[in-house]
Motif scaffolding. Structure first.
Motif, PDB file in Angstrom:
ATOM      1  N   GLY A 194       0.802  -1.228  -0.018  1.00 26.90           N
ATOM      2  CA  GLY A 194       0.030  -0.067   0.022  1.00 26.90           C
ATOM      3  C   GLY A 194       0.878   1.248  -0.196  1.00 26.90           C
ATOM      4  N   GLU A 195       2.070   1.257   0.869  1.00 21.96           N
ATOM      5  CA  GLU A 195       2.981   2.189   0.724  1.00 21.96           C
ATOM      6  C   GLU A 195       3.484   2.687  -0.305  1.00 21.96           C
ATOM      7  OE1 GLU A 195       4.439   2.901   5.329  1.00 21.96           O
ATOM      8  OE2 GLU A 195       4.970   0.915   4.316  1.00 21.96           O
ATOM      9  N   ILE A 196       4.047   1.544  -1.191  1.00 23.13           N
ATOM     10  CA  ILE A 196       4.686   1.736  -2.362  1.00 23.13           C
ATOM     11  C   ILE A 196       3.556   2.225  -3.645  1.00 23.13           C
ATOM     12  CG2 ILE A 196       5.478   0.274  -4.512  1.00 23.13           C
ATOM     13  CD1 ILE A 196       6.687  -1.575  -2.285  1.00 23.13           C
ATOM     14  N   ARG A 197       2.221   1.551  -3.420  1.00 17.88           N
ATOM     15  CA  ARG A 197       1.435   2.259  -4.399  1.00 17.88           C
ATOM     16  C   ARG A 197       1.114   3.677  -4.347  1.00 17.88           C
ATOM     17  NH1 ARG A 197      -1.548  -1.907  -7.269  1.00 17.88           N
ATOM     18  NH2 ARG A 197      -3.041  -0.269  -7.702  1.00 17.88           N
ATOM     19  N   ALA A 198       1.162   4.114  -2.984  1.00 19.75           N
ATOM     20  CA  ALA A 198       0.623   5.381  -2.674  1.00 19.75           C
ATOM     21  C   ALA A 198       2.003   6.374  -3.163  1.00 19.75           C
ATOM     22  CB  ALA A 198       0.796   5.703  -1.138  1.00 19.75           C
ATOM     23  N   ARG A 199       3.018   6.089  -3.066  1.00 18.33           N
ATOM     24  CA  ARG A 199       4.358   6.629  -3.561  1.00 18.33           C
ATOM     25  C   ARG A 199       4.178   6.965  -5.089  1.00 18.33           C
ATOM     26  NH1 ARG A 199       8.860   6.708   0.199  1.00 18.33           N
ATOM     27  NH2 ARG A 199       8.000   6.655   2.238  1.00 18.33           N
ATOM     28  N   TYR A 200       3.809   6.101  -5.775  1.00 15.24           N
ATOM     29  CA  TYR A 200       3.673   6.104  -7.302  1.00 15.24           C
ATOM     30  C   TYR A 200       2.229   7.238  -7.532  1.00 15.24           C
ATOM     31  CZ  TYR A 200       7.603   3.089  -8.587  1.00 15.24           C
ATOM     32  OH  TYR A 200       8.617   2.435  -8.865  1.00 15.24           O
ATOM     33  N   LEU A 201       1.484   7.027  -6.766  1.00 14.95           N
ATOM     34  CA  LEU A 201       0.208   7.730  -7.034  1.00 14.95           C
ATOM     35  C   LEU A 201       0.602   9.185  -6.721  1.00 14.95           C
ATOM     36  CD1 LEU A 201      -2.390   5.507  -5.567  1.00 14.95           C
ATOM     37  CD2 LEU A 201      -2.050   5.815  -8.004  1.00 14.95           C
ATOM     38  N   GLU A 202       1.153   9.322  -5.681  1.00 13.90           N
ATOM     39  CA  GLU A 202       1.730  10.864  -5.364  1.00 13.90           C
ATOM     40  C   GLU A 202       2.588  11.509  -6.420  1.00 13.90           C
ATOM     41  OE1 GLU A 202       3.597  10.358  -1.449  1.00 13.90           O
ATOM     42  OE2 GLU A 202       1.796   9.691  -0.373  1.00 13.90           O
ATOM     43  N   ALA A 203       3.299  10.715  -7.062  1.00 13.33           N
ATOM     44  CA  ALA A 203       3.995  11.218  -8.315  1.00 13.33           C
ATOM     45  C   ALA A 203       3.396  11.350  -9.508  1.00 13.33           C
ATOM     46  CB  ALA A 203       5.377  10.243  -8.408  1.00 13.33           C
ATOM     47  N   GLY A 204       2.176  10.865  -9.366  1.00  8.09           N
ATOM     48  CA  GLY A 204       1.363  11.263 -10.711  1.00  8.09           C
ATOM     49  C   GLY A 204       1.350   9.881 -11.694  1.00  8.09           C
ATOM     50  N   VAL A 205       1.801   8.869 -11.014  1.00  9.73           N
ATOM     51  CA  VAL A 205       1.842   7.615 -12.078  1.00  9.73           C
ATOM     52  C   VAL A 205       0.453   6.992 -12.120  1.00  9.73           C
ATOM     53  CG1 VAL A 205       3.233   5.324 -12.463  1.00  9.73           C
ATOM     54  CG2 VAL A 205       4.446   7.265 -11.289  1.00  9.73           C
ATOM     55  N   ASP A 206       0.136   6.724 -13.137  1.00  5.71           N
ATOM     56  CA  ASP A 206      -1.105   6.061 -13.500  1.00  5.71           C
ATOM     57  C   ASP A 206      -0.781   4.599 -13.494  1.00  5.71           C
ATOM     58  OD1 ASP A 206      -3.430   4.845 -14.361  1.00  5.71           O
ATOM     59  OD2 ASP A 206      -3.570   6.087 -16.109  1.00  5.71           O
ATOM     60  N   LEU A 207      -1.157   3.719 -12.343  1.00  3.27           N
ATOM     61  CA  LEU A 207      -0.862   2.493 -12.166  1.00  3.27           C
ATOM     62  C   LEU A 207      -1.824   1.455 -13.009  1.00  3.27           C
ATOM     63  CD1 LEU A 207       0.196   2.246  -8.355  1.00  3.27           C
ATOM     64  CD2 LEU A 207       1.810   2.497 -10.344  1.00  3.27           C
ATOM     65  N   ASP A 208      -2.743   1.748 -13.457  1.00  2.00           N
ATOM     66  CA  ASP A 208      -3.581   0.898 -14.429  1.00  2.00           C
ATOM     67  C   ASP A 208      -3.314   1.088 -15.878  1.00  2.00           C
ATOM     68  OD1 ASP A 208      -5.659   0.610 -12.365  1.00  2.00           O
ATOM     69  OD2 ASP A 208      -6.482   2.614 -12.767  1.00  2.00           O
ATOM     70  N   ARG A 209      -2.167   1.649 -16.227  1.00  2.00           N
ATOM     71  CA  ARG A 209      -1.574   1.726 -17.414  1.00  2.00           C
ATOM     72  C   ARG A 209      -0.059   1.226 -17.392  1.00  2.00           C
ATOM     73  NH1 ARG A 209      -0.410   7.486 -18.888  1.00  2.00           N
ATOM     74  NH2 ARG A 209       0.439   6.521 -20.803  1.00  2.00           N
TER      75      ARG A 209
END
Length: 290
Positions: free
Chosen positions: A224-239
């Motif tokens: 969860g923390e790793i996903r949050a770091r990417y989302l905070e950086a504007g990364v679209d994890l669905d792509r």
């Protein structure tokens, strides 16, 4: 096959004590901090392995054993069948279970994981490296105690995933790709000396430093923390996520962290800034304070 990309020190100790056939690889390589632009100094980690290692482990030189010569890159990945041949010479085959670790923060172990996972080998990374092994009260060995590897017949790789993105594709995606740099923020901004030709980052990319995805103990953060770091950086994890760094090593640590978080649709730009910065015609973004 293993369920996830990580194994704890306790789990590895149980597997080894139970006699499960596990090949443990120490992937340590020492990269010195650059003193000026273009200052690339790498030192073998074999001496560190001789000083202290997990009993029965073998040292592997990622920059020679698992890399091939390249005009602009120190650690370029081999073609799949060449990688399989190199591994066979080290006694590793498609049915081998491998655990990788290092003593310098986990980036080189992640590189081994990414390469072997690419061609379908069951491979995990020791979460927290040798420090976690010691923290668990487990013994280390010194000197040449590793079993001699028995070469195996080479095999033709039939199962591999899409793992790499090349410079030409990155050029097409500048400014519009889901592109992430795994270098520390100061290197991303170009405010400190670089090992490569020029400072800065590829236009349109964002920054998720690989080392910031681990805690103070060297273990990866929670999914969860790793996903949050990417989302905070504007990364679209669905792509699909495209990863780069300086020379293709930190990017594989980002890929390992994402796999731990359940995100596997990633590819690594192996040439990264080492290749990109070597061409003065390609753009780089540098912070105004640099």
């Amino acid at each position: 096959m293993s369920i996830g990309p990580l194994i704890t020190a306790g789990e590895l100790a149980v597997e080894l004590s139970a006699g499960r056939p596990v090949t443990v690889l120490d992937a340590t390589l020492v990269l010195r901090r650059p003193r000026h632009d273009g200052d690339f100094v790498a030192e073998s980690g074999r001496g560190r392995w001789l000083d202290a290692h997990i009993p029965g482990s073998r040292h592997i030189a990622v920059d020679t054993d698992l890399s091939v010569p390249h005009p602009t890159q120190h650690d370029h990945h081999p073609e799949a069948d060449v990688l399989a041949s190199n591994l066979a010479a080290a006694g590793i085959g498609p049915d081998t279970s491998v655990v990788a670790y290092d003593t310098v923060g986990g980036l080189w172990a992640a590189r081994v994981w990414y390469l072997l996972d690419w061609i379908g080998i069951d491979v995990r990374v020791l979460d927290g490296g040798i420090a976690a092994w010691r923290d668990a009260g487990l013994p280390t060995a010194t000197g040449e105690d590793a079993p001699v590897a028995t070469p195996r017949a080479s095999w033709q790789v039939t199962t591999k995933r899409e793992a790499w993105v090349d410079r030409a594709e990155i050029e097409l995606l500048v400014g519009c790709g889901n592109l992430v740099c795994g270098l520390p923020e100061d290197a991303f901004q170009g405010t400190v000396p670089t090992r490569y030709s020029r400072r800065g980052h590829i236009p349109g990319s964002t920054n998720v430093p690989a080392r910031a995805l681990s805690g103070d103990d060297g273990r990866l953060l929670s999914p969860g923390e790793i996903r949050a770091r990417y989302l905070e950086a504007g990364v679209d994890l669905d792509r699909e996520v495209l990863l780069y760094c300086g020379g293709g090593i930190s990017a594989t640590a980002n890929a390992l962290a994402l796999a731990h978080a359940g995100v596997r649709h990633v590819r690594v730009y192996d040439g990264s800034l080492e290749e990109w910065s070597a061409d003065p015609a390609l753009p780089l973004v540098v912070a105004a304070s640099a």
